[in-house]
Enzyme design. Structure first.
Site, mmCIF file in Angstrom:
data_model
loop_
_atom_site.group_PDB
_atom_site.id
_atom_site.type_symbol
_atom_site.label_atom_id
_atom_site.label_comp_id
_atom_site.label_asym_id
_atom_site.label_seq_id
_atom_site.Cartn_x
_atom_site.Cartn_y
_atom_site.Cartn_z
ATOM 1 N N HIS A 137 -5.928 -1.832 -8.077
ATOM 2 C CA HIS A 137 -5.362 -0.848 -6.886
ATOM 3 C C HIS A 137 -4.497 -0.166 -6.744
ATOM 4 O O HIS A 137 -4.352 1.462 -5.612
ATOM 5 C CB HIS A 137 -4.741 -1.632 -5.270
ATOM 6 N N ASP A 167 -7.865 -7.579 -9.738
ATOM 7 C CA ASP A 167 -6.411 -6.334 -9.641
ATOM 8 C C ASP A 167 -5.790 -5.860 -10.756
ATOM 9 O O ASP A 167 -5.014 -5.433 -10.875
ATOM 10 C CB ASP A 167 -5.269 -6.705 -8.676
ATOM 11 N N SER A 243 3.704 -2.480 -8.451
ATOM 12 C CA SER A 243 2.675 -2.167 -8.200
ATOM 13 C C SER A 243 1.985 -2.471 -9.958
ATOM 14 O O SER A 243 2.324 -1.024 -10.170
ATOM 15 C CB SER A 243 1.534 -2.271 -7.370
#
Length: 496
Positions: A137, A167, A243
């Protein structure tokens, strides 16, 4: 929990520091390091610190910026940054959307330049070849990807491959003097292990937080059918921008890739999730070798064992993955598995629930064989099973609309049941009863029954029609096990 850990660390520093502030003993040094651990050490200043560990590993954590082309159309759509924000905070208010307040109907693709976003982090895991692991993402929809090293060098990165189901994405850069973090054996990670999260929160650059492993094998949110979740949970502070960053242990080994947080306020609440190193490493290897992830399957539909199901089916355990359906001519069918079997081990890995078997199968390359252990009638059986490539399969659309006026039974825990209408097409034949309605909030609804379901069995015995069903449930106490067909697939339910 984190506050307690900090207080505990401070107390240790005070107790030992009083006697050893100038020359800590070998025993004190060993205690502070936790044996082989290198996270905490007393340096020449007499200060309890993890600086030596961080000096070694932080050069391997990078900031990631992406560039996207701006057009009239893309200005009205969601940017990668908005996607990332909504991943953490949920759907944003209308006024914060990139198309808010725009009355333009211009949908042209006129090139208006590019926009740079500093939106995430990455971890160098192979210094020689320049491979970097991050989140899917973080780089989704990017036209260009840039990596900023700790020494402020900016490198353009090549996207090797990306996998939305875990992911995980892999980048490659060309540069000298790179430092890498080695992968840990994430299977050896234990709840309570010391953790350090390193990343680029809010675009601030390298930031370090600490905590412990709070849980393993976590799932969160609404997982779609094609997602794989087996997260490590930590209370180390993780925020937007972290992230793709590193979650390391006290040895400086990579135990996970930071991915998401759970928060009602948008701030850190001590609930962060990381993709375990084993999953990240497996996906990385396939992306580098194949450019994609090739997953396997064994051909079973599985579900968790609830307390009611355990009672209704008279099962010996709540652990394992309950086989609700075996696909014809699949590896599971050829290996002899049957509906109602409970898979408790796969490829020498213990299976606690349905997620475990799904993840365990995903680690096996298609075309390979694995061992599988299951329970049937309380007896433990082990055999070998092939793992075959997952392929898209066409599924018949089954009609769940019944207009016929058929006598109904309306007293089964809030469900209205009839014989199977002729207009309903099924895969399993015309024996059973049809669920024509389920009252919201009823016991049947809470058990999972839905309009259009077809009940094939009661307590593992077949029912031919409504009359047969009424006979089967008469004088039943406690949970009743139902074998239910829905859209051509079988599942078990327990209704009281």
């Amino acid at each position: 929990m984190r506050k307690l850990l900090l207080l505990g660390t401070a107390s240790v520093a005070m107790i030992i520091g009083t006697a050893t502030i100038n020359s800590p003993s070998a025993d004190a040094q060993s205690f502070l390091r936790g044996g082989d651990s290198q996270a905490l050490t007393v340096d020449s200043r007499g200060v309890l610190t993890m600086a030596p560990l961080l000096e070694r590993v932080t050069p391997a954590v990078v900031s990631i910026e992406t560039a996207v082309k701006i057009t009239n159309r893309s200005r009205r759509g969601s940017s990668a940054q908005m996607d990332m924000l909504e991943r953490f905070f949920g759907e944003l208010p209308e006024g914060m959307r990139p198309d808010s307040g725009s009355d333009s109907d211009d949908e042209s693709d006129e090139d208006l330049g590019t926009r740079r976003n500093s939106i995430g982090s990455g971890v160098i895991v192979d210094a020689g070849d320049g491979y970097i692991v991050t989140n899917h993402h973080v780089i989704k929809d990017a036209d260009e990807i840039f990596v900023v090293l700790q020494d402020r060098r900016e490198l353009e990165a090549e996207l090797v491959g990306s996998d939305s189901q875990t992911d995980i994405a892999v980048l490659k850069v060309k540069a000298s003097g790179l430092k890498a973090i080695p992968f840990a054996d994430s299977e050896s990670v234990k709840v309570g292990d010391y953790t350090v999260a390193i990343g680029n929160p809010f675009g601030l650059g390298h930031t370090v937080t600490q905590g412990i492993v709070s849980a393993k094998g976590r799932e969160f949110g609404r997982r779609s059918a094609d997602q794989y979740q087996d997260f490590i949970q930590t209370d180390a502070s993780i925020n937007p921008g972290n992230s793709g960053g590193a979650l390391i242990n006290s040895k400086g080994e990579l135990i996970g890739i930071n991915t998401a947080i759970v928060s009602r306020s948008g701030g850190n609440n001590g609930i962060g999730f990381a993709v375990p190193a084993r999953m990240a490493k497996s996906v990385m290897g396939q992306l580098i070798e194949n450019g994609e992830v090739r997953r396997g399957r064994i051909g079973v539909l599985i579900q968790n064992i609830t307390p009611d199901l355990r009672e209704a089916l008279d099962l010996s355990t709540s652990d394992g993955a309950l086989v609700s359906n075996v696909v014809d001519d699949s590896p599971a069918d050829k290996a002899g598995l049957k509906d109602g079997d409970i898979i408790v081990e796969f490829n020498n890995e213990r299976i606690i629930d349905s997620s475990d078997i799904r993840n365990a199968v995903s680690y096996v390359e298609p075309g390979e064989r694995a061992s599988i252990t299951y329970l049937r009638d309380g007896k433990r059986r082990t055999t070998r099973i092939d793992v075959e490539m997952v392929e898209e399969e066409d599924r018949d659309v089954l009609t769940a609309d019944a207009a016929e006026d058929i006598p109904a039974m309306e007293s089964f825990s809030g469900a209205t049941l009839t014989d199977i209408p002729e207009s309903v097409k099924t895969r399993g034949g015309d024996e059973g009863v049809y669920v024509s309605n389920v009252t919201r909030g009823s016991k049947a609804a809470r058990a999972g029954l839905a309009r259009g379901d077809i009940i094939r069995e009661v307590d593992r015995s077949s029912v031919a029609d409504l009359s047969d069903f009424e006979d089967a449930i008469r004088d039943k106490d406690g949970a009743i096990a139902l074998t239910v067909e829905r859209n051509g697939q079988t599942t078990f339910m327990a209704v009281r």
